[in-house]
Design a protein around this motif. Structure first.
Motif, mmCIF file in Angstrom:
data_model
loop_
_atom_site.group_PDB
_atom_site.id
_atom_site.type_symbol
_atom_site.label_atom_id
_atom_site.label_comp_id
_atom_site.label_asym_id
_atom_site.label_seq_id
_atom_site.Cartn_x
_atom_site.Cartn_y
_atom_site.Cartn_z
ATOM 1 N N UNK A 41 0.823 -1.202 0.000
ATOM 2 C CA UNK A 41 0.000 0.000 0.000
ATOM 3 C C UNK A 41 0.863 1.262 0.000
ATOM 4 N N UNK A 42 2.017 1.198 0.664
ATOM 5 C CA UNK A 42 2.929 2.339 0.697
ATOM 6 C C UNK A 42 3.928 2.224 -0.458
ATOM 7 N N UNK A 43 4.438 3.358 -0.889
ATOM 8 C CA UNK A 43 5.427 3.360 -1.964
ATOM 9 C C UNK A 43 6.732 2.731 -1.477
ATOM 10 N N UNK A 44 7.262 1.830 -2.274
ATOM 11 C CA UNK A 44 8.540 1.182 -1.962
ATOM 12 C C UNK A 44 9.619 1.785 -2.837
ATOM 13 N N UNK A 45 10.633 2.356 -2.220
ATOM 14 C CA UNK A 45 11.760 2.925 -2.959
ATOM 15 C C UNK A 45 12.898 1.911 -2.971
ATOM 16 N N UNK A 46 13.553 1.785 -4.091
ATOM 17 C CA UNK A 46 14.663 0.843 -4.184
ATOM 18 C C UNK A 46 15.700 1.356 -5.165
ATOM 19 N N UNK A 47 16.896 0.820 -5.047
ATOM 20 C CA UNK A 47 18.007 1.206 -5.903
ATOM 21 C C UNK A 47 17.955 0.411 -7.202
ATOM 22 N N UNK A 48 18.230 1.081 -8.305
ATOM 23 C CA UNK A 48 18.296 0.403 -9.591
ATOM 24 C C UNK A 48 19.439 0.949 -10.415
ATOM 25 N N UNK A 49 19.832 0.199 -11.415
ATOM 26 C CA UNK A 49 20.914 0.647 -12.285
ATOM 27 C C UNK A 49 20.502 1.906 -13.031
ATOM 28 N N UNK A 50 21.425 2.865 -13.113
ATOM 29 C CA UNK A 50 21.078 4.109 -13.784
ATOM 30 C C UNK A 50 20.785 3.916 -15.268
ATOM 31 N N UNK A 51 21.237 2.798 -15.835
ATOM 32 C CA UNK A 51 20.984 2.535 -17.251
ATOM 33 C C UNK A 51 19.496 2.310 -17.526
ATOM 34 N N UNK A 61 12.554 5.924 -23.021
ATOM 35 C CA UNK A 61 11.682 6.840 -22.276
ATOM 36 C C UNK A 61 10.602 6.081 -21.516
ATOM 37 N N UNK A 62 10.086 5.005 -22.123
ATOM 38 C CA UNK A 62 9.065 4.203 -21.452
ATOM 39 C C UNK A 62 9.630 3.526 -20.203
ATOM 40 N N UNK A 63 10.860 2.997 -20.321
ATOM 41 C CA UNK A 63 11.493 2.362 -19.166
ATOM 42 C C UNK A 63 11.742 3.377 -18.052
ATOM 43 N N UNK A 64 12.224 4.561 -18.431
ATOM 44 C CA UNK A 64 12.488 5.599 -17.439
ATOM 45 C C UNK A 64 11.205 6.002 -16.724
ATOM 46 N N UNK A 65 10.109 6.147 -17.484
ATOM 47 C CA UNK A 65 8.813 6.500 -16.894
ATOM 48 C C UNK A 65 8.354 5.432 -15.913
ATOM 49 N N UNK A 66 8.475 4.170 -16.312
ATOM 50 C CA UNK A 66 7.990 3.082 -15.470
ATOM 51 C C UNK A 66 8.793 2.984 -14.178
ATOM 52 N N UNK A 67 10.114 2.953 -14.283
ATOM 53 C CA UNK A 67 10.934 2.697 -13.105
ATOM 54 C C UNK A 67 10.930 3.870 -12.120
ATOM 55 N N UNK A 68 10.989 5.091 -12.615
ATOM 56 C CA UNK A 68 10.934 6.222 -11.694
ATOM 57 C C UNK A 68 9.554 6.326 -11.061
ATOM 58 N N UNK A 69 8.508 5.998 -11.824
ATOM 59 C CA UNK A 69 7.147 6.042 -11.292
ATOM 60 C C UNK A 69 6.882 4.981 -10.248
ATOM 61 N N UNK A 73 15.182 4.483 -7.593
ATOM 62 C CA UNK A 73 16.124 5.604 -7.577
ATOM 63 C C UNK A 73 17.393 5.145 -8.281
ATOM 64 N N UNK A 74 17.728 5.762 -9.423
ATOM 65 C CA UNK A 74 18.898 5.312 -10.180
ATOM 66 C C UNK A 74 20.216 5.681 -9.508
ATOM 67 N N UNK A 75 21.133 4.716 -9.461
ATOM 68 C CA UNK A 75 22.458 4.924 -8.877
ATOM 69 C C UNK A 75 23.467 4.178 -9.742
ATOM 70 N N UNK A 76 24.610 4.794 -9.973
ATOM 71 C CA UNK A 76 25.689 4.130 -10.709
ATOM 72 C C UNK A 76 26.386 3.175 -9.749
ATOM 73 N N UNK A 77 25.909 1.945 -9.699
ATOM 74 C CA UNK A 77 26.441 0.969 -8.750
ATOM 75 C C UNK A 77 27.752 0.351 -9.208
ATOM 76 N N UNK A 78 28.097 0.577 -10.471
ATOM 77 C CA UNK A 78 29.319 -0.024 -10.990
ATOM 78 C C UNK A 78 30.538 0.878 -10.831
ATOM 79 N N UNK A 85 27.360 5.043 -2.487
ATOM 80 C CA UNK A 85 26.235 5.835 -2.996
ATOM 81 C C UNK A 85 24.916 5.125 -2.723
ATOM 82 N N UNK A 86 24.879 3.820 -2.944
ATOM 83 C CA UNK A 86 23.658 3.057 -2.704
ATOM 84 C C UNK A 86 23.292 3.078 -1.218
ATOM 85 N N UNK A 87 24.300 2.909 -0.356
ATOM 86 C CA UNK A 87 24.064 2.903 1.087
ATOM 87 C C UNK A 87 23.544 4.255 1.568
#
Length: 209
Positions: A41-51, A61-69, A73-78, A85-87
């Motif tokens: 029910x609550x929004x879940x925030x999680x780390x994802x690849x910035x790609x 653009x569709x992928x960016x819309x879906x994942x940010x929505x 939260x995009x992070x350069x984990x590599x 940064x992820x922590x």
């Protein structure tokens, strides 16, 4: 997505209705990160690849819309400082009183078994005081084997355990023995919920082998 993934949810009442919460669970395939926000029910925030949000063209653009929505939260984990940064991103989300979703294994399981957890989960709960609600994804690997291609419709179960708190270790977020003990206790609960076989090895090492 609700029509495609007939999701059975167990223990959803274990997620507090307000305040910071860490959702920590197993990671079987790509669609785990789609289904987890779907059942909460609550929004879940999680780390994802910035790609995931830097692609070009209509698909990008569709992928960016879906994942940010959906709370990613995009992070350069590599990069050299990807882990830090992820922590720090997770810490900021929790200090804002939100839900942060994390897969302690650090990557998808290569064979459906549950692998050793990374201690970032322990550092987050000790730094912020946020409770950890363990969860298990059951059946997602059957709908998207190997994480490749479009998933097929089917039944999925998401099972949440009771909140775990580690206030007795307050101020010990730099003690590696404490970090390992906290992480292992979370993974033991994830194993109980999922019914997976546990492997005392990092999934990245198993993939490399």
């Amino acid at each position: 997505m609700r029509m495609m993934f007939r999701t059975r949810v167990e223990g959803i009442e274990n997620i507090p209705g307000s305040g910071p919460v860490i959702l920590a669970g197993n990671h079987l395939t790509f669609i785990d990160s789609m289904i987890l926000p779907l059942v909460c029910d609550r929004t879940v925030h999680f780390i994802g690849k910035d790609e995931y949000v830097t692609g070009k063209g209509i698909k990008g653009r569709a992928m960016a819309w879906f994942f940010t929505g959906s709370g990613m939260i995009p992070v350069d984990r590599d990069g050299a400082n990807g882990g830090v940064a992820a922590l720090m991103t997770g810490r900021r989300i929790l200090e804002e009183g939100k839900i942060f979703g994390i897969y302690p294994e650090g990557t998808r399981s290569p064979d459906g078994r549950l692998y050793r957890g990374r201690t970032g989960i322990a550092r987050l709960t000790l730094m912020t005081g946020a409770p950890v609600v363990p969860f298990a994804m059951i059946g997602t690997d059957k709908l998207q084997p190997g994480g490749a291609g479009m998933p097929r419709p089917g039944r999925v179960t998401v099972r949440f355990g009771e909140p775990m708190e580690f206030s007795r270790y307050e101020g010990m977020d730099r003690d590696r023995y404490v970090l390992r003990a906290v992480t292992d206790s979370v993974m033991a609960e994830v194993m109980r919920l999922s019914g997976q076989e546990y492997v005392d090895m990092y999934a990245t090492k198993a993939k490399a082998a």
